[in-house]
Motif scaffolding. Structure first.
Motif, PDB file in Angstrom:
ATOM      1  N   ALA A   1       0.377   5.540  -0.661  1.00  0.00           N
ATOM      2  CA  ALA A   1       1.035   5.866  -1.928  1.00  0.00           C
ATOM      3  C   ALA A   1       0.366   5.147  -3.088  1.00  0.00           C
ATOM      4  O   ALA A   1       0.322   5.664  -4.208  1.00  0.00           O
ATOM      5  N   ARG A   2      -0.173   3.966  -2.808  1.00  0.00           N
ATOM      6  CA  ARG A   2      -0.851   3.192  -3.857  1.00  0.00           C
ATOM      7  C   ARG A   2      -2.078   3.941  -4.364  1.00  0.00           C
ATOM      8  O   ARG A   2      -2.286   4.077  -5.580  1.00  0.00           O
ATOM      9  N   VAL A   3      -2.903   4.438  -3.451  1.00  0.00           N
ATOM     10  CA  VAL A   3      -4.121   5.150  -3.858  1.00  0.00           C
ATOM     11  C   VAL A   3      -3.752   6.498  -4.472  1.00  0.00           C
ATOM     12  O   VAL A   3      -4.386   6.942  -5.442  1.00  0.00           O
ATOM     13  N   ALA A   4      -2.722   7.157  -3.932  1.00  0.00           N
ATOM     14  CA  ALA A   4      -2.273   8.412  -4.521  1.00  0.00           C
ATOM     15  C   ALA A   4      -1.842   8.200  -5.972  1.00  0.00           C
ATOM     16  O   ALA A   4      -2.066   9.059  -6.840  1.00  0.00           O
ATOM     17  N   GLU A   5      -1.242   7.050  -6.227  1.00  0.00           N
ATOM     18  CA  GLU A   5      -0.827   6.726  -7.597  1.00  0.00           C
ATOM     19  C   GLU A   5      -2.038   6.568  -8.509  1.00  0.00           C
ATOM     20  O   GLU A   5      -2.013   6.976  -9.674  1.00  0.00           O
ATOM     21  N   ARG A   6      -3.123   5.976  -7.999  1.00  0.00           N
ATOM     22  CA  ARG A   6      -4.335   5.845  -8.804  1.00  0.00           C
ATOM     23  C   ARG A   6      -4.910   7.218  -9.149  1.00  0.00           C
ATOM     24  O   ARG A   6      -5.374   7.450 -10.266  1.00  0.00           O
ATOM     25  N   LEU A   7      -4.892   8.136  -8.176  1.00  0.00           N
ATOM     26  CA  LEU A   7      -5.377   9.487  -8.448  1.00  0.00           C
ATOM     27  C   LEU A   7      -4.453  10.186  -9.442  1.00  0.00           C
ATOM     28  O   LEU A   7      -4.914  10.983 -10.275  1.00  0.00           O
ATOM     29  N   GLY A   8      -3.153   9.892  -9.359  1.00  0.00           N
ATOM     30  CA  GLY A   8      -2.220  10.454 -10.322  1.00  0.00           C
ATOM     31  C   GLY A   8      -2.511   9.971 -11.737  1.00  0.00           C
ATOM     32  O   GLY A   8      -2.377  10.725 -12.716  1.00  0.00           O
ATOM     33  N   GLU A   9      -2.899   8.720 -11.863  1.00  0.00           N
ATOM     34  CA  GLU A   9      -3.255   8.175 -13.167  1.00  0.00           C
ATOM     35  C   GLU A   9      -4.488   8.898 -13.736  1.00  0.00           C
ATOM     36  O   GLU A   9      -4.545   9.187 -14.939  1.00  0.00           O
ATOM     37  N   PHE A  10      -5.455   9.182 -12.856  1.00  0.00           N
ATOM     38  CA  PHE A  10      -6.644   9.922 -13.301  1.00  0.00           C
ATOM     39  C   PHE A  10      -6.251  11.335 -13.733  1.00  0.00           C
ATOM     40  O   PHE A  10      -6.723  11.835 -14.764  1.00  0.00           O
ATOM     41  N   ASN A  11      -5.373  11.959 -12.974  1.00  0.00           N
ATOM     42  CA  ASN A  11      -4.903  13.299 -13.321  1.00  0.00           C
ATOM     43  C   ASN A  11      -4.228  13.301 -14.689  1.00  0.00           C
ATOM     44  O   ASN A  11      -4.440  14.206 -15.508  1.00  0.00           O
ATOM     45  N   THR A  12      -3.428  12.280 -14.968  1.00  0.00           N
ATOM     46  CA  THR A  12      -2.753  12.176 -16.264  1.00  0.00           C
ATOM     47  C   THR A  12      -3.756  11.957 -17.390  1.00  0.00           C
ATOM     48  O   THR A  12      -3.613  12.530 -18.485  1.00  0.00           O
ATOM     49  N   ALA A  13      -4.786  11.156 -17.111  1.00  0.00           N
ATOM     50  CA  ALA A  13      -5.801  10.875 -18.140  1.00  0.00           C
ATOM     51  C   ALA A  13      -6.569  12.134 -18.533  1.00  0.00           C
ATOM     52  O   ALA A  13      -7.113  12.220 -19.642  1.00  0.00           O
TER      53      ALA A  13
ATOM     54  N   ASP B   1       0.831  -1.209   0.000  1.00  0.00           N
ATOM     55  CA  ASP B   1       0.000   0.000   0.000  1.00  0.00           C
ATOM     56  C   ASP B   1       0.863   1.255   0.000  1.00  0.00           C
ATOM     57  O   ASP B   1       0.448   2.306  -0.490  1.00  0.00           O
ATOM     58  N   ALA B   2       2.076   1.138   0.557  1.00  0.00           N
ATOM     59  CA  ALA B   2       3.007   2.263   0.584  1.00  0.00           C
ATOM     60  C   ALA B   2       3.912   2.287  -0.651  1.00  0.00           C
ATOM     61  O   ALA B   2       4.847   3.091  -0.721  1.00  0.00           O
ATOM     62  N   ASN B   3       3.644   1.400  -1.613  1.00  0.00           N
ATOM     63  CA  ASN B   3       4.458   1.286  -2.837  1.00  0.00           C
ATOM     64  C   ASN B   3       5.909   0.913  -2.555  1.00  0.00           C
ATOM     65  O   ASN B   3       6.808   1.252  -3.321  1.00  0.00           O
ATOM     66  N   ASN B   4       6.147   0.199  -1.463  1.00  0.00           N
ATOM     67  CA  ASN B   4       7.473  -0.323  -1.149  1.00  0.00           C
ATOM     68  C   ASN B   4       7.507  -1.774  -1.620  1.00  0.00           C
ATOM     69  O   ASN B   4       7.326  -2.708  -0.841  1.00  0.00           O
ATOM     70  N   HIS B   5       7.743  -1.961  -2.901  1.00  0.00           N
ATOM     71  CA  HIS B   5       7.521  -3.273  -3.504  1.00  0.00           C
ATOM     72  C   HIS B   5       8.557  -4.315  -3.088  1.00  0.00           C
ATOM     73  O   HIS B   5       8.221  -5.494  -2.941  1.00  0.00           O
ATOM     74  N   ASN B   6       9.804  -3.912  -2.906  1.00  0.00           N
ATOM     75  CA  ASN B   6      10.803  -4.883  -2.477  1.00  0.00           C
ATOM     76  C   ASN B   6      10.472  -5.440  -1.097  1.00  0.00           C
ATOM     77  O   ASN B   6      10.548  -6.648  -0.860  1.00  0.00           O
ATOM     78  N   ALA B   7      10.106  -4.555  -0.173  1.00  0.00           N
ATOM     79  CA  ALA B   7       9.746  -5.009   1.169  1.00  0.00           C
ATOM     80  C   ALA B   7       8.486  -5.862   1.127  1.00  0.00           C
ATOM     81  O   ALA B   7       8.375  -6.868   1.831  1.00  0.00           O
TER      82      ALA B   7
END
Length: 467
Positions: free
Chosen positions: A429-441, A235-241
């Protein structure tokens, strides 16, 4: 009259051996073996830690591992299937089917193939004979492999690891772990992984010492907390951890004889790959989890795994297969309550099912169906689970995309603004990324006033300012 000789069978294919055959293998298997009597070459450690090999190992699909092995640049040119098949005591046709088909599940064959090719045990998703029974999950994204007991610096503070963690007053470690899992599951929806990952990871780091010294008190709970830490890291976009903790949970599930925990952690890993756009591994991980112990999985476990499988198919554009699996998801969910369910699956409810259905429809371009499913999920949150703020924001971001897909820009921007305002109180950070995708769209539509208003609010939110 002499005593008839006992029949003998080929050690590889179990065919009855001819009476005059004094070898351990039949003529056909010996023929494939003779392709290269020397066997596989010795390989440097770096061979196994290239992106190509790590991606294949991450799928938990031995066929993909064998293909990556054969086509590795280290060899100069791809090894012929006939050659590798001979090392593994199979035919070229059999190897071809394994590389292209479903993930093999026969543990004895997986062990045999990995031992023949000298695949490092730390990189495998199953235990080789002779491995220690205390869990030692590997971090597949680093080299050399990281033991569960080697606490990473990001999860620890200087001097705190001299001993384990103290249980809560009046509780065993098992009871303390169960209590903490319930606490973090409750807080997750209200705060998000950005806030919760670090404190839980530090607790898990110290609990590892307790479990190493006394696995009988809290091993399973330790695995469940590893899964929770993996989810919070995701959820925090820390994929390695996230990968490291989820791998730990899988290993503990095997150690504690809890296939449900291993399957659940695999489901999270599948979702992680979906978010990262790695849909092939996402599909393989979900398929592996469902195939491992289907009769031992509870209805909610099957429901969760089904949604992950459907999400992967949706991302790959497999419309019919995705929709078929969604029907199975509803069938499995209808059986909830017929068997005891572990608490870590308590998030799998009608809200989750509707939201995952909406996510699949959105990925397939079915805007109206996605809107209906997501609206159902959001309304259920408002009436029954208002504390699940992170989910509320996430589903609003998806609903905004539905309206945009349907051409309703004004409604899309208003829904996006609602998500931004509500999202001020969570850290994900995961949900913020989804909102960022909407902003880009929205970029091609920047001249529309409503779009400009949303983009300005998004800029403020991204800068940490109130909106």
């Amino acid at each position: 009259m002499g005593v008839p000789a006992q029949p003998r069978y080929c050690a590889n294919c179990a065919t009855r051996l001819a009476r005059d055959n004094t070898e351990r293998h039949c003529a056909a298997c010996r023929k494939t073996q003779r392709v290269n009597p020397m066997g596989p070459p010795s390989l440097p450690s770096a061979f196994w830690h290239t992106d190509q090999m790590r991606d294949a190992l991450d799928t938990w699909h031995m066929g993909k591992v064998l293909y990556a092995y054969r086509t590795h640049p280290h060899h100069g040119r791809p090894l012929p299937q006939e050659l590798v098949a001979g090392w593994l005591y199979m035919t070229q046709a059999q190897l071809s089917r394994i590389e292209k088909g479903q993930a093999p599940q026969d543990l004895s064959k997986l062990i045999h193939w990995s031992e023949v090719l000298h695949i490092p045990a730390a990189l495998l998703w199953f235990k080789l004979p002779g491995q220690r029974r205390a869990p030692e999950p590997a971090e597949l994204s680093v080299s050399p492999a990281l033991s569960l007991w080697d606490i990473p610096q990001e999860d620890a503070t200087a001097g705190v690891l001299a001993g384990g963690i103290s249980p809560f007053p009046g509780m065993s470690m098992q009871q303390s772990g169960d209590h903490l899992l319930k606490t973090f599951l409750h807080l997750d929806g209200e705060l998000g992984g950005d806030s919760l990952y670090l404190p839980l990871s530090r607790y898990v780091a110290r609990m590892a010492i307790n479990v190493r010294e006394n696995p009988d008190d809290g091993l399973l709970e330790f695995g469940q907390l590893n899964q929770m830490a993996g989810w919070l890291a995701l959820d925090a976009n820390n994929h390695n951890a996230a990968k490291r903790y989820l791998t730990s949970a899988i290993q503990v599930g095997h150690e504690a004889d809890d296939p449900g925990l291993s399957a659940s952690a695999l489901a999270y890993m599948s979702l992680q790959e979906t978010y990262r756009g790695r849909l092939g591994p996402a599909l393989s991980l979900a398929q592996t989890a469902l195939a491992a112990s289907p009769q031992q999985l509870t209805p909610l476990a099957r429901t969760s795994l089904g949604t992950r499988l459907a999400r992967a198919h949706a991302g790959l554009g497999n419309d019919n297969e995705c929709l078929r699996i969604l029907e199975t998801v509803h069938e499995d969910f209808s059986q909830a309550g017929t068997r005891p369910e572990p608490y870590y699956l308590s998030y799998v409810d009608d809200i989750e099912v509707a939201a995952q259905q909406g996510a699949c429809y959105l990925e397939l371009g079915m805007a109206d169906e996605a809107e209906n499913a997501l609206t159902t999920a959001i309304n259920l949150i408002k009436t029954r689970a208002p504390n699940r703020i992170r989910d509320h924001v996430h589903y609003l971001s998806r609903l905004a995309k539905c309206y945009l897909l349907d051409g309703d820009v004004e409604h899309a921007c208003q829904t996006g603004r609602d998500a931004l305002e509500l999202g001020q109180v969570i850290g994900s950070a995961r949900v913020a990324e989804r909102l960022g995708e909407f902003n880009t769209a929205l970029e091609p539509l920047h001249r529309i006033p409503a779009v400009g208003e949303f983009k300005e609010l998004f800029r403020l939110a991204a800068a940490g300012e109130p909106v």
